[in-house]
Design a protein around this motif. Structure first.
Motif, mmCIF file in Angstrom:
data_model
loop_
_atom_site.group_PDB
_atom_site.id
_atom_site.type_symbol
_atom_site.label_atom_id
_atom_site.label_comp_id
_atom_site.label_asym_id
_atom_site.label_seq_id
_atom_site.Cartn_x
_atom_site.Cartn_y
_atom_site.Cartn_z
ATOM 1 N N PRO A 181 61.991 -17.959 85.612
ATOM 2 C CA PRO A 181 62.131 -16.512 85.374
ATOM 3 C C PRO A 181 60.961 -15.711 85.939
ATOM 4 O O PRO A 181 59.855 -16.222 86.070
ATOM 5 C CB PRO A 181 62.156 -16.409 83.842
ATOM 6 C CG PRO A 181 62.442 -17.777 83.343
ATOM 7 C CD PRO A 181 61.934 -18.731 84.364
ATOM 8 N N SER A 182 61.243 -14.463 86.263
ATOM 9 C CA SER A 182 60.198 -13.563 86.758
ATOM 10 C C SER A 182 60.699 -12.129 86.646
ATOM 11 O O SER A 182 61.865 -11.854 86.920
ATOM 12 C CB SER A 182 59.886 -13.882 88.225
ATOM 13 O OG SER A 182 59.090 -12.868 88.794
ATOM 14 N N THR A 183 59.805 -11.248 86.267
ATOM 15 C CA THR A 183 60.107 -9.812 86.348
ATOM 16 C C THR A 183 59.304 -9.192 87.491
ATOM 17 O O THR A 183 59.850 -8.678 88.465
ATOM 18 C CB THR A 183 59.757 -9.110 85.013
ATOM 19 O OG1 THR A 183 60.579 -9.658 83.991
ATOM 20 C CG2 THR A 183 59.992 -7.596 85.099
ATOM 21 N N ARG A 184 57.963 -9.259 87.378
ATOM 22 C CA ARG A 184 57.090 -8.576 88.318
ATOM 23 C C ARG A 184 57.139 -9.172 89.730
ATOM 24 O O ARG A 184 57.323 -8.456 90.722
ATOM 25 C CB ARG A 184 55.620 -8.644 87.829
ATOM 26 C CG ARG A 184 55.299 -7.699 86.722
ATOM 27 C CD ARG A 184 54.324 -8.330 85.756
ATOM 28 N NE ARG A 184 55.044 -9.338 85.010
ATOM 29 C CZ ARG A 184 55.661 -9.092 83.848
ATOM 30 N NH1 ARG A 184 55.539 -7.923 83.293
ATOM 31 N NH2 ARG A 184 56.368 -10.015 83.233
ATOM 32 N N THR A 185 56.980 -10.482 89.828
ATOM 33 C CA THR A 185 56.817 -11.088 91.152
ATOM 34 C C THR A 185 58.106 -10.963 91.961
ATOM 35 O O THR A 185 58.073 -10.545 93.125
ATOM 36 C CB THR A 185 56.414 -12.570 90.996
ATOM 37 O OG1 THR A 185 55.348 -12.656 90.051
ATOM 38 C CG2 THR A 185 55.968 -13.156 92.312
ATOM 39 N N ARG A 197 59.447 -19.528 93.865
ATOM 40 C CA ARG A 197 58.839 -19.827 92.561
ATOM 41 C C ARG A 197 59.524 -21.059 92.009
ATOM 42 O O ARG A 197 60.766 -21.148 92.003
ATOM 43 C CB ARG A 197 59.003 -18.665 91.588
ATOM 44 C CG ARG A 197 58.608 -19.094 90.170
ATOM 45 C CD ARG A 197 58.484 -17.966 89.223
ATOM 46 N NE ARG A 197 57.316 -17.158 89.519
ATOM 47 C CZ ARG A 197 56.827 -16.234 88.700
ATOM 48 N NH1 ARG A 197 57.400 -16.017 87.544
ATOM 49 N NH2 ARG A 197 55.769 -15.532 89.044
ATOM 50 N N HIS A 226 49.327 -19.419 92.104
ATOM 51 C CA HIS A 226 50.121 -18.185 92.182
ATOM 52 C C HIS A 226 49.336 -17.249 93.112
ATOM 53 O O HIS A 226 48.689 -16.297 92.678
ATOM 54 C CB HIS A 226 50.277 -17.591 90.773
ATOM 55 C CG HIS A 226 51.315 -16.523 90.644
ATOM 56 N ND1 HIS A 226 51.915 -15.900 91.728
ATOM 57 C CD2 HIS A 226 51.848 -15.940 89.529
ATOM 58 C CE1 HIS A 226 52.776 -15.004 91.285
ATOM 59 N NE2 HIS A 226 52.762 -15.005 89.965
ATOM 60 N N GLN A 255 49.596 -13.400 93.157
ATOM 61 C CA GLN A 255 49.016 -12.813 91.941
ATOM 62 C C GLN A 255 47.491 -12.807 92.067
ATOM 63 O O GLN A 255 46.841 -11.809 91.754
ATOM 64 C CB GLN A 255 49.448 -13.607 90.708
ATOM 65 C CG GLN A 255 48.866 -13.068 89.401
ATOM 66 C CD GLN A 255 49.445 -11.727 88.979
ATOM 67 O OE1 GLN A 255 50.647 -11.543 89.025
ATOM 68 N NE2 GLN A 255 48.589 -10.784 88.589
ATOM 69 N N PRO A 292 48.091 -10.517 83.978
ATOM 70 C CA PRO A 292 49.126 -10.678 85.007
ATOM 71 C C PRO A 292 50.526 -10.357 84.491
ATOM 72 O O PRO A 292 51.435 -10.129 85.291
ATOM 73 C CB PRO A 292 49.022 -12.162 85.378
ATOM 74 C CG PRO A 292 48.459 -12.818 84.148
ATOM 75 C CD PRO A 292 47.539 -11.804 83.533
ATOM 76 N N GLY A 293 50.695 -10.364 83.149
ATOM 77 C CA GLY A 293 52.034 -10.238 82.591
ATOM 78 C C GLY A 293 52.799 -11.548 82.752
ATOM 79 O O GLY A 293 52.417 -12.370 83.577
ATOM 80 N N PRO A 294 53.848 -11.765 81.968
ATOM 81 C CA PRO A 294 54.239 -10.942 80.832
ATOM 82 C C PRO A 294 53.218 -11.045 79.707
ATOM 83 O O PRO A 294 52.593 -12.085 79.533
ATOM 84 C CB PRO A 294 55.586 -11.529 80.419
ATOM 85 C CG PRO A 294 55.622 -12.906 80.977
ATOM 86 C CD PRO A 294 54.744 -12.918 82.181
HETATM 87 N N1 CP Z 1 52.611 -12.186 86.837
HETATM 88 C C1 CP Z 1 53.818 -12.781 86.969
HETATM 89 O O1 CP Z 1 53.956 -13.777 87.670
HETATM 90 O O2 CP Z 1 54.824 -12.162 86.283
HETATM 91 P P1 CP Z 1 56.353 -12.585 86.407
HETATM 92 O O3 CP Z 1 56.502 -13.930 85.773
HETATM 93 O O4 CP Z 1 57.117 -11.510 85.684
HETATM 94 O O5 CP Z 1 56.707 -12.639 87.858
#
Ligand code: CP
Length: 318
Positions: free
Chosen positions: A63-67, A116, A146, A149, A274-276
């Motif tokens: 899963p990922s939101t930002r990347t 990823r 990463h 990031q 870095p989130g989440p």
């Molecule tokens: N920082 C980061 O990798 O966030 P995601 O998992 O949302 O991509």
């Protein structure tokens, strides 16, 4: 001397797999190229034609939101065609191997694979098998690396603090499972940051991490003293085998960033994540949303940094 597998014979970035081992000049080139894209991201028409006609395949096996989203935005702003593979609905679920999936996407004329994966080393494996004109960008592999990031964290630090060679940076929390921490540590030490601290309980600090050039603190209040930047990490519960912590509440008490702990850092310290983000576990909302926080600017800078990386690898000759 053996060439870094990410660089071509001219020293250009052919793939981005890890910050570890990349020369300082390459890191500085990424940051300078990202500078040139910040202007693009602030224009009304946020597009340049650098990757027109190229195809970027987003392969996110975790899963990922930002990347994932910022890679897609970055590729579109470079005028590439973007294909987001829906892993759950792909033939991986029928037993197809990772390399067979990639070979089939390659047959669809891919130019860049953004990968990823939960297994450390998966992007390296793909990079060993792609065609000479294809490029692989690691979007996070296991607990290993990463790199984009790490680069956007470096970009953020340089934006707010200017000079890496005068900084004290603390990285706090679950360092053991953090690919973000590893990438940032390699980037900071390569760029000459004199004091990099890692802070966390013994169970979440990798054995021998001092060999990377960092100082270890178990006591967060001690470790935060005088820091110019505090990078908080998420507890990576999905990578923990067995109980490494008594409880999230206990962790927050000792290693959660609160306003009173942050007061021990430099008065103009910045707070990154870095989130989440798990509010009340590694960071208090008053800090996450407070005046020292640059957590959302990090996300925005990630677009320009990912534009820089994709334009650089696409421009590298085989
Ligand atoms: N920082 C980061 O990798 O966030 P995601 O998992 O949302 O991509």
């Amino acid at each position: 001397m053996r060439r870094n597998p990410q660089l071509n014979k001219n020293g250009e970035l052919q793939h981005l797999l890890s910050i570890e081992g990349l020369p300082r000049e390459v890191l500085e080139r990424v940051l300078a190229t990202a500078d040139s894209f910040i202007g693009v991201t602030e224009r009304e028409v946020k597009k340049v034609p650098l990757l027109r006609g190229k195809s970027v395949f987003n392969l996110f096996f975790e899963p990922s939101t930002r990347t994932r989203t910022t890679f897609e935005i970055a590729a579109k702003r470079l005028s590439a065609d973007v294909i987001n593979l829906n892993i759950a609905a792909s033939s991986q679920s029928k037993g197809e191997s990772l390399l067979d999936t990639v070979a089939n996407l390659s047959a669809m004329q891919a130019d860049i694979f953004v990968v990823r994966h939960g297994s450390s080393g998966a992007p390296f494996l793909i990079a060993q098998h792609v065609k000479p004109h294809e490029h692989v960008v690691n979007a996070g592999d296991g607990r290993h690396a990463h790199p984009t990031q790490g680069l956007l964290d470096l970009y953020t630090l340089r934006h707010y603090k200017k000079d890496f060679t005068r900084l004290t940076v603390a990285i706090v929390g679950d360092v053991l499972h953090s690919r973000v921490a590893r990438s940032l540590i390699h980037g900071l030490t390569t760029l000459g940051t004199p004091e990099v601290r890692v802070i966390g309980p013994q169970t979440l600090i990798p054995t021998g991490v001092e060999a990377l050039g960092v100082h270890v603190y178990r006591n967060m209040r001690e470790g935060l003293k005088g820091c110019d930047a505090v990078v908080m990490l998420r507890l990576q519960n999905e990578r923990m085998r067995g109980a490494l912590l008594p409880s999230a509440q206990e962790f927050f008490k000792h290693y959660g960033l609160t306003a009173d702990k942050l007061a021990l850092a430099a008065p103009d310290a910045i707070v990154m994540h870095p989130g989440p983000m798990n509010r009340g576990v590694e960071i208090d909302s008053s800090v996450a949303d407070g005046p020292h926080s640059v957590i959302l600017p990090q996300v925005t800078f990630g677009i320009a940094v990912r534009m820089a990386v994709m334009s650089m690898v696409a421009g590298a000759s085989a």
